[in-house]
Design a protein around this motif. Structure first.
Motif, PDB file in Angstrom:
ATOM      1  N   GLY A   4       0.798  -1.208   0.000  1.00 61.82           N
ATOM      2  CA  GLY A   4       0.000   0.000   0.000  1.00 61.82           C
ATOM      3  C   GLY A   4       0.828   1.253   0.000  1.00 61.82           C
ATOM      4  O   GLY A   4       0.577   2.153   0.786  1.00 61.82           O
ATOM      5  N   GLY A   5       1.851   1.327  -0.845  1.00 55.37           N
ATOM      6  CA  GLY A   5       2.646   2.537  -0.910  1.00 55.37           C
ATOM      7  C   GLY A   5       3.232   2.857   0.448  1.00 55.37           C
ATOM      8  O   GLY A   5       2.762   3.745   1.140  1.00 55.37           O
ATOM      9  N   SER A   6       4.215   2.108   0.871  1.00 47.51           N
ATOM     10  CA  SER A   6       4.830   2.180   2.193  1.00 47.51           C
ATOM     11  C   SER A   6       3.881   1.706   3.281  1.00 47.51           C
ATOM     12  O   SER A   6       4.019   2.068   4.441  1.00 47.51           O
ATOM     13  CB  SER A   6       5.367   3.575   2.493  1.00 47.51           C
ATOM     14  N   GLY A   7       2.914   0.911   2.888  1.00 44.25           N
ATOM     15  CA  GLY A   7       2.096   0.190   3.851  1.00 44.25           C
ATOM     16  C   GLY A   7       0.889   0.901   4.398  1.00 44.25           C
ATOM     17  O   GLY A   7       0.099   0.289   5.107  1.00 44.25           O
ATOM     18  N   GLU A   8       0.704   2.171   4.074  1.00 38.87           N
ATOM     19  CA  GLU A   8      -0.412   2.869   4.699  1.00 38.87           C
ATOM     20  C   GLU A   8      -1.768   2.312   4.304  1.00 38.87           C
ATOM     21  O   GLU A   8      -2.729   2.494   5.026  1.00 38.87           O
ATOM     22  CB  GLU A   8      -0.347   4.378   4.427  1.00 38.87           C
ATOM     23  N   GLY A   9      -1.849   1.603   3.194  1.00 41.79           N
ATOM     24  CA  GLY A   9      -3.121   1.044   2.761  1.00 41.79           C
ATOM     25  C   GLY A   9      -3.391  -0.342   3.299  1.00 41.79           C
ATOM     26  O   GLY A   9      -4.463  -0.894   3.093  1.00 41.79           O
ATOM     27  N   ALA A  10      -2.445  -0.923   3.992  1.00 41.11           N
ATOM     28  CA  ALA A  10      -2.596  -2.293   4.475  1.00 41.11           C
ATOM     29  C   ALA A  10      -2.850  -2.293   5.977  1.00 41.11           C
ATOM     30  O   ALA A  10      -2.161  -1.629   6.729  1.00 41.11           O
ATOM     31  CB  ALA A  10      -1.344  -3.101   4.163  1.00 41.11           C
ATOM     32  N   ARG A  11      -3.843  -3.042   6.392  1.00 36.85           N
ATOM     33  CA  ARG A  11      -4.142  -3.133   7.823  1.00 36.85           C
ATOM     34  C   ARG A  11      -2.978  -3.738   8.602  1.00 36.85           C
ATOM     35  O   ARG A  11      -2.804  -3.457   9.773  1.00 36.85           O
ATOM     36  CB  ARG A  11      -5.410  -3.944   8.046  1.00 36.85           C
ATOM     37  N   TYR A  40      -2.179  -3.818  -4.069  1.00 38.37           N
ATOM     38  CA  TYR A  40      -3.056  -2.753  -3.590  1.00 38.37           C
ATOM     39  C   TYR A  40      -3.425  -1.872  -4.775  1.00 38.37           C
ATOM     40  O   TYR A  40      -2.777  -1.933  -5.832  1.00 38.37           O
ATOM     41  CB  TYR A  40      -2.402  -1.933  -2.464  1.00 38.37           C
ATOM     42  N   GLU A  41      -4.429  -1.078  -4.593  1.00 35.08           N
ATOM     43  CA  GLU A  41      -4.919  -0.219  -5.663  1.00 35.08           C
ATOM     44  C   GLU A  41      -3.813   0.724  -6.136  1.00 35.08           C
ATOM     45  O   GLU A  41      -3.092   1.300  -5.316  1.00 35.08           O
ATOM     46  CB  GLU A  41      -6.123   0.589  -5.169  1.00 35.08           C
ATOM     47  N   ASN A  42      -3.681   0.850  -7.434  1.00 35.71           N
ATOM     48  CA  ASN A  42      -2.686   1.724  -8.064  1.00 35.71           C
ATOM     49  C   ASN A  42      -1.244   1.310  -7.791  1.00 35.71           C
ATOM     50  O   ASN A  42      -0.344   2.146  -7.779  1.00 35.71           O
ATOM     51  CB  ASN A  42      -2.910   3.183  -7.658  1.00 35.71           C
ATOM     52  N   ARG A  43      -1.010   0.024  -7.544  1.00 36.98           N
ATOM     53  CA  ARG A  43       0.355  -0.456  -7.330  1.00 36.98           C
ATOM     54  C   ARG A  43       1.116  -0.386  -8.645  1.00 36.98           C
ATOM     55  O   ARG A  43       0.638  -0.844  -9.682  1.00 36.98           O
ATOM     56  CB  ARG A  43       0.353  -1.889  -6.794  1.00 36.98           C
ATOM     57  N   THR A  44       2.290   0.183  -8.598  1.00 39.59           N
ATOM     58  CA  THR A  44       3.177   0.298  -9.756  1.00 39.59           C
ATOM     59  C   THR A  44       4.575  -0.126  -9.319  1.00 39.59           C
ATOM     60  O   THR A  44       4.834  -0.296  -8.121  1.00 39.59           O
ATOM     61  CB  THR A  44       3.243   1.748 -10.273  1.00 39.59           C
ATOM     62  N   VAL A  45       5.465  -0.244 -10.268  1.00 40.01           N
ATOM     63  CA  VAL A  45       6.845  -0.567  -9.906  1.00 40.01           C
ATOM     64  C   VAL A  45       7.446   0.572  -9.067  1.00 40.01           C
ATOM     65  O   VAL A  45       8.276   0.337  -8.195  1.00 40.01           O
ATOM     66  CB  VAL A  45       7.683  -0.919 -11.151  1.00 40.01           C
ATOM     67  N   GLU A  46       6.986   1.792  -9.278  1.00 45.85           N
ATOM     68  CA  GLU A  46       7.471   2.921  -8.480  1.00 45.85           C
ATOM     69  C   GLU A  46       7.018   2.815  -7.029  1.00 45.85           C
ATOM     70  O   GLU A  46       7.806   3.061  -6.103  1.00 45.85           O
ATOM     71  CB  GLU A  46       6.993   4.254  -9.085  1.00 45.85           C
ATOM     72  N   THR A  47       5.750   2.419  -6.813  1.00 43.96           N
ATOM     73  CA  THR A  47       5.283   2.287  -5.420  1.00 43.96           C
ATOM     74  C   THR A  47       5.926   1.074  -4.752  1.00 43.96           C
ATOM     75  O   THR A  47       6.190   1.098  -3.548  1.00 43.96           O
ATOM     76  CB  THR A  47       3.751   2.208  -5.323  1.00 43.96           C
ATOM     77  N   ILE A  48       6.200   0.038  -5.541  1.00 41.58           N
ATOM     78  CA  ILE A  48       6.903  -1.125  -4.981  1.00 41.58           C
ATOM     79  C   ILE A  48       8.330  -0.738  -4.607  1.00 41.58           C
ATOM     80  O   ILE A  48       8.844  -1.166  -3.565  1.00 41.58           O
ATOM     81  CB  ILE A  48       6.860  -2.314  -5.955  1.00 41.58           C
ATOM     82  N   ALA A  49       8.969   0.076  -5.410  1.00 40.65           N
ATOM     83  CA  ALA A  49      10.310   0.574  -5.066  1.00 40.65           C
ATOM     84  C   ALA A  49      10.256   1.327  -3.739  1.00 40.65           C
ATOM     85  O   ALA A  49      11.145   1.174  -2.884  1.00 40.65           O
ATOM     86  CB  ALA A  49      10.850   1.471  -6.175  1.00 40.65           C
ATOM     87  N   ASP A  50       9.207   2.126  -3.542  1.00 43.39           N
ATOM     88  CA  ASP A  50       9.027   2.833  -2.268  1.00 43.39           C
ATOM     89  C   ASP A  50       8.801   1.852  -1.120  1.00 43.39           C
ATOM     90  O   ASP A  50       9.325   2.043  -0.018  1.00 43.39           O
ATOM     91  CB  ASP A  50       7.840   3.798  -2.347  1.00 43.39           C
ATOM     92  N   ASP A  51       8.005   0.811  -1.369  1.00 44.95           N
ATOM     93  CA  ASP A  51       7.757  -0.206  -0.340  1.00 44.95           C
ATOM     94  C   ASP A  51       9.061  -0.901   0.060  1.00 44.95           C
ATOM     95  O   ASP A  51       9.333  -1.091   1.246  1.00 44.95           O
ATOM     96  CB  ASP A  51       6.763  -1.254  -0.838  1.00 44.95           C
TER      97      ASP A  51
END
Length: 126
Positions: A4-11, A40-51
């Motif tokens: 969830g983009g550094s986890g904020e979207g995941a419980r 998660y919604e709108n997951r991209t390689v960029e958000t995974i890099a952030d994760d």
């Protein structure tokens, strides 16, 4: 699990520090932890890099983190539903010359995904 983009979207993100503290306190013999990155919604390689950056920067020095001695002591990460992103996107993150590469950096890791069709095998050695 994490996502969830550094986890904020995941419980699970809010629970993670409590779990890891309890895990470290129990000191299970020879048991190690790795991370499972959820879609998660709108997951991209960029958000995974952030994760990945968040996980490695936050937990990379922990003794409980699984590291593969046969692969340069790199941590392992499992990306669930990785096939939802095109192979070309993954090359940005996983090839040494990729725009977002983690290779050869402090955030380098063994990244494991899921291959669904034999014709995707040409892209698996990133």
């Amino acid at each position: 699990t994490f996502g969830g983009g550094s986890g904020e979207g995941a419980r699970t993100h809010s629970f993670l520090p409590k779990f890891l503290d309890a895990f470290a306190a129990a000191r299970p013999q020879n048991l190690k932890v790795t991370f499972h990155l959820e879609p998660y919604e709108n997951r991209t390689v960029e958000t995974i890099a952030d994760d990945i950056a968040f996980l490695i920067d936050t937990y990379g020095s922990e003794s409980w983190l699984f590291r593969d001695k046969s692969r340069g002591n790199l941590p392992w990460l499992y990306v669930f539903d990785s096939y939802h992103l095109p192979a070309g996107d993954w090359t940005k993150l996983l090839k040494p010359d990729g725009k977002l590469t983690i290779r050869g950096t402090s955030r380098d890791a063994v990244v494991v995904g899921l291959l669904l069709a034999p014709n995707g095998a040409d892209s698996t050695h990133l």
